[in-house]
Motif scaffolding. Structure first.
Motif, PDB file in Angstrom:
ATOM      1  N   VAL A  18      75.355  33.789 -57.256  1.00  0.00           N
ATOM      2  CA  VAL A  18      73.908  34.103 -57.684  1.00  0.00           C
ATOM      3  C   VAL A  18      73.150  32.968 -57.955  1.00  0.00           C
ATOM      4  O   VAL A  18      73.838  32.093 -58.629  1.00  0.00           O
ATOM      5  N   MET A  19      72.148  32.861 -57.445  1.00  0.00           N
ATOM      6  CA  MET A  19      71.070  31.652 -58.014  1.00  0.00           C
ATOM      7  C   MET A  19      69.988  32.256 -58.887  1.00  0.00           C
ATOM      8  O   MET A  19      69.291  33.123 -58.126  1.00  0.00           O
ATOM      9  N   ASP A  20      69.750  31.552 -60.117  1.00  0.00           N
ATOM     10  CA  ASP A  20      68.773  32.123 -60.729  1.00  0.00           C
ATOM     11  C   ASP A  20      68.060  30.924 -61.466  1.00  0.00           C
ATOM     12  O   ASP A  20      68.278  29.728 -61.292  1.00  0.00           O
ATOM     13  N   SER A  21      67.293  31.255 -62.602  1.00  0.00           N
ATOM     14  CA  SER A  21      66.803  30.153 -63.421  1.00  0.00           C
ATOM     15  C   SER A  21      67.705  29.239 -64.108  1.00  0.00           C
ATOM     16  O   SER A  21      67.605  28.152 -64.557  1.00  0.00           O
ATOM     17  N   ASP A  22      69.114  29.718 -64.069  1.00  0.00           N
ATOM     18  CA  ASP A  22      70.157  28.897 -64.746  1.00  0.00           C
ATOM     19  C   ASP A  22      70.867  27.789 -63.841  1.00  0.00           C
ATOM     20  O   ASP A  22      71.479  26.944 -64.341  1.00  0.00           O
ATOM     21  N   ASN A  23      70.520  28.154 -62.324  1.00  0.00           N
ATOM     22  CA  ASN A  23      71.043  27.244 -61.478  1.00  0.00           C
ATOM     23  C   ASN A  23      70.252  27.524 -60.190  1.00  0.00           C
ATOM     24  O   ASN A  23      70.534  28.003 -59.435  1.00  0.00           O
ATOM     25  N   ARG A  24      69.263  26.590 -60.193  1.00  0.00           N
ATOM     26  CA  ARG A  24      68.184  26.809 -59.192  1.00  0.00           C
ATOM     27  C   ARG A  24      68.461  25.976 -57.957  1.00  0.00           C
ATOM     28  O   ARG A  24      67.945  26.250 -56.900  1.00  0.00           O
ATOM     29  N   ALA A  25      69.478  25.076 -58.022  1.00  0.00           N
ATOM     30  CA  ALA A  25      69.511  24.370 -56.654  1.00  0.00           C
ATOM     31  C   ALA A  25      71.314  23.925 -56.773  1.00  0.00           C
ATOM     32  O   ALA A  25      72.009  23.903 -57.796  1.00  0.00           O
ATOM     33  N   LEU A  26      71.677  23.901 -55.497  1.00  0.00           N
ATOM     34  CA  LEU A  26      73.123  23.106 -55.310  1.00  0.00           C
ATOM     35  C   LEU A  26      73.089  21.968 -54.820  1.00  0.00           C
ATOM     36  O   LEU A  26      72.029  21.498 -54.245  1.00  0.00           O
ATOM     37  N   THR A  27      74.223  21.378 -55.067  1.00  0.00           N
ATOM     38  CA  THR A  27      74.221  19.640 -54.846  1.00  0.00           C
ATOM     39  C   THR A  27      74.102  19.765 -53.220  1.00  0.00           C
ATOM     40  O   THR A  27      74.558  20.644 -52.622  1.00  0.00           O
ATOM     41  N   TYR A  28      73.528  18.697 -52.645  1.00  0.00           N
ATOM     42  CA  TYR A  28      73.316  18.375 -51.224  1.00  0.00           C
ATOM     43  C   TYR A  28      74.723  18.051 -50.921  1.00  0.00           C
ATOM     44  O   TYR A  28      75.609  16.853 -51.421  1.00  0.00           O
ATOM     45  N   HIS A  29      75.651  18.710 -50.026  1.00  0.00           N
ATOM     46  CA  HIS A  29      76.957  18.723 -49.896  1.00  0.00           C
ATOM     47  C   HIS A  29      77.431  19.316 -48.523  1.00  0.00           C
ATOM     48  O   HIS A  29      76.466  19.681 -47.821  1.00  0.00           O
ATOM     49  N   TYR A  30      78.543  19.115 -48.214  1.00  0.00           N
ATOM     50  CA  TYR A  30      78.982  19.695 -47.006  1.00  0.00           C
ATOM     51  C   TYR A  30      80.519  20.339 -47.257  1.00  0.00           C
ATOM     52  O   TYR A  30      80.967  20.032 -48.211  1.00  0.00           O
TER      53      TYR A  30
ATOM     54  N   ALA B  42      71.023  24.795 -51.385  1.00  0.00           N
ATOM     55  CA  ALA B  42      70.070  25.931 -51.586  1.00  0.00           C
ATOM     56  C   ALA B  42      69.377  25.814 -52.836  1.00  0.00           C
ATOM     57  O   ALA B  42      69.750  25.151 -53.908  1.00  0.00           O
ATOM     58  N   LEU B  43      68.062  26.378 -52.852  1.00  0.00           N
ATOM     59  CA  LEU B  43      67.377  26.387 -53.839  1.00  0.00           C
ATOM     60  C   LEU B  43      66.681  27.768 -54.127  1.00  0.00           C
ATOM     61  O   LEU B  43      66.576  28.693 -53.172  1.00  0.00           O
TER      62      LEU B  43
ATOM     63  N   ASP C 163      92.312  37.732 -60.591  1.00  0.00           N
ATOM     64  CA  ASP C 163      91.116  37.641 -61.531  1.00  0.00           C
ATOM     65  C   ASP C 163      90.009  37.577 -60.742  1.00  0.00           C
ATOM     66  O   ASP C 163      89.945  36.784 -59.614  1.00  0.00           O
ATOM     67  N   LEU C 164      88.716  38.205 -60.807  1.00  0.00           N
ATOM     68  CA  LEU C 164      87.581  37.890 -59.933  1.00  0.00           C
ATOM     69  C   LEU C 164      86.928  36.733 -60.230  1.00  0.00           C
ATOM     70  O   LEU C 164      85.942  36.643 -59.279  1.00  0.00           O
ATOM     71  N   ILE C 165      87.205  35.671 -60.882  1.00  0.00           N
ATOM     72  CA  ILE C 165      86.902  34.241 -60.804  1.00  0.00           C
ATOM     73  C   ILE C 165      87.627  33.511 -60.340  1.00  0.00           C
ATOM     74  O   ILE C 165      87.549  32.195 -60.152  1.00  0.00           O
ATOM     75  N   ASP C 166      88.742  33.649 -59.895  1.00  0.00           N
ATOM     76  CA  ASP C 166      89.747  33.140 -59.132  1.00  0.00           C
ATOM     77  C   ASP C 166      89.144  32.837 -57.633  1.00  0.00           C
ATOM     78  O   ASP C 166      89.204  33.700 -57.058  1.00  0.00           O
ATOM     79  N   GLY C 167      88.734  31.466 -57.618  1.00  0.00           N
ATOM     80  CA  GLY C 167      88.316  31.079 -56.373  1.00  0.00           C
ATOM     81  C   GLY C 167      87.032  30.734 -56.153  1.00  0.00           C
ATOM     82  O   GLY C 167      86.402  30.663 -55.244  1.00  0.00           O
ATOM     83  N   VAL C 168      86.336  30.763 -57.304  1.00  0.00           N
ATOM     84  CA  VAL C 168      84.980  30.601 -57.607  1.00  0.00           C
ATOM     85  C   VAL C 168      84.614  29.042 -57.883  1.00  0.00           C
ATOM     86  O   VAL C 168      85.611  28.310 -57.982  1.00  0.00           O
ATOM     87  N   GLY C 169      83.649  28.604 -57.160  1.00  0.00           N
ATOM     88  CA  GLY C 169      83.333  27.255 -57.384  1.00  0.00           C
ATOM     89  C   GLY C 169      83.779  26.413 -56.401  1.00  0.00           C
ATOM     90  O   GLY C 169      84.094  27.047 -55.328  1.00  0.00           O
ATOM     91  N   SER C 170      83.974  24.950 -56.721  1.00  0.00           N
ATOM     92  CA  SER C 170      84.589  24.211 -55.667  1.00  0.00           C
ATOM     93  C   SER C 170      85.935  24.473 -55.180  1.00  0.00           C
ATOM     94  O   SER C 170      86.670  24.518 -56.041  1.00  0.00           O
ATOM     95  N   ILE C 171      86.354  24.432 -53.972  1.00  0.00           N
ATOM     96  CA  ILE C 171      87.709  24.628 -53.388  1.00  0.00           C
ATOM     97  C   ILE C 171      88.466  23.436 -54.192  1.00  0.00           C
ATOM     98  O   ILE C 171      89.863  23.552 -54.155  1.00  0.00           O
ATOM     99  N   PHE C 172      88.048  22.445 -54.453  1.00  0.00           N
ATOM    100  CA  PHE C 172      88.679  21.113 -54.777  1.00  0.00           C
ATOM    101  C   PHE C 172      89.352  21.392 -56.432  1.00  0.00           C
ATOM    102  O   PHE C 172      90.505  20.851 -56.522  1.00  0.00           O
ATOM    103  N   LYS C 173      89.095  22.139 -57.045  1.00  0.00           N
ATOM    104  CA  LYS C 173      89.387  22.439 -58.314  1.00  0.00           C
ATOM    105  C   LYS C 173      90.752  23.493 -58.075  1.00  0.00           C
ATOM    106  O   LYS C 173      91.663  23.535 -59.154  1.00  0.00           O
ATOM    107  N   TYR C 174      91.026  23.890 -56.873  1.00  0.00           N
ATOM    108  CA  TYR C 174      92.037  24.808 -56.675  1.00  0.00           C
ATOM    109  C   TYR C 174      93.151  24.055 -55.904  1.00  0.00           C
ATOM    110  O   TYR C 174      94.209  24.806 -55.536  1.00  0.00           O
TER     111      TYR C 174
END
Length: 172
Positions: free
Chosen positions: A94-106, A151-152, A43-54
């Motif tokens: 993609v970052m747009d008006s729905d998600n303007r910032a990522l958490t400060y993370h490493y 990222a902002l 699936d094209l969304i398998d692997g999106v987001g935080s690696i921790f959920k996988y």
């Protein structure tokens, strides 16, 4: 230096055409896939987001180009990068008006970035709290993701920031 612009340059228009052809409104789309066809891993969304959920999966389980992108310019970019890096998860982000910032993370390791679209109001926040612009579309940037970052996209006109983001390990 936490972010460095490297020498290669890719045809961002061709890459953007591939992204746009998907007609997919997810903020992330996985370009690489895991093994085990039929398990939902293609699936094209398998692997999106935080690696921790996988977990227990790791970045490197996404170890080949997704079949959707076989025979495209995106596969050419993947193959060229594979000559220099072990490639793991590779995503359109993609970052747009729905998600303007990522958490400060490493994260662990490095992330390669190829900006496809950007605007004057997009920045990376580095660990030393300085701002950096990855504003040369089509260029390859390397981010030391072991250090804190964010990222902002603060565009008032809702101009999206679209990057290809790649988990990678430099080959010797």
């Amino acid at each position: 230096m936490q972010i460095e612009k490297l020498g290669p340059k890719y045809d961002h228009q061709r890459l953007l055409e591939i992204y746009n052809s998907l007609n997919n409104f997810n903020k992330q789309i996985c370009i690489t896939a895991r093994d085990n066809p039929g398990s939902g891993h293609n699936d094209l969304i398998d692997g999106v987001g935080s690696i921790f959920k996988y977990q227990p999966a790791q970045e490197w389980d996404w170890n080949h180009i997704h079949p959707t992108f076989a025979g495209t310019y995106l596969e050419e970019v993947y193959e060229e990068l594979s000559n220099h890096y072990t490639i793991g998860r590779m995503r359109f982000m993609v970052m747009d008006s729905d998600n303007r910032a990522l958490t400060y993370h490493y994260d662990e390791g490095i992330r390669l970035h190829i900006p496809l679209t950007t605007n004057p109001h997009c920045w990376f926040i580095q660990q030393d709290e300085t701002l950096y612009k990855m504003d040369d579309v089509g260029s390859l940037y390397v981010l030391d993701a072991n250090q804190h970052h964010s990222a902002l996209n603060l565009s008032r006109e809702n101009i999206p920031r679209i990057h290809i983001v790649i988990s990678a390990i430099k080959l010797n």
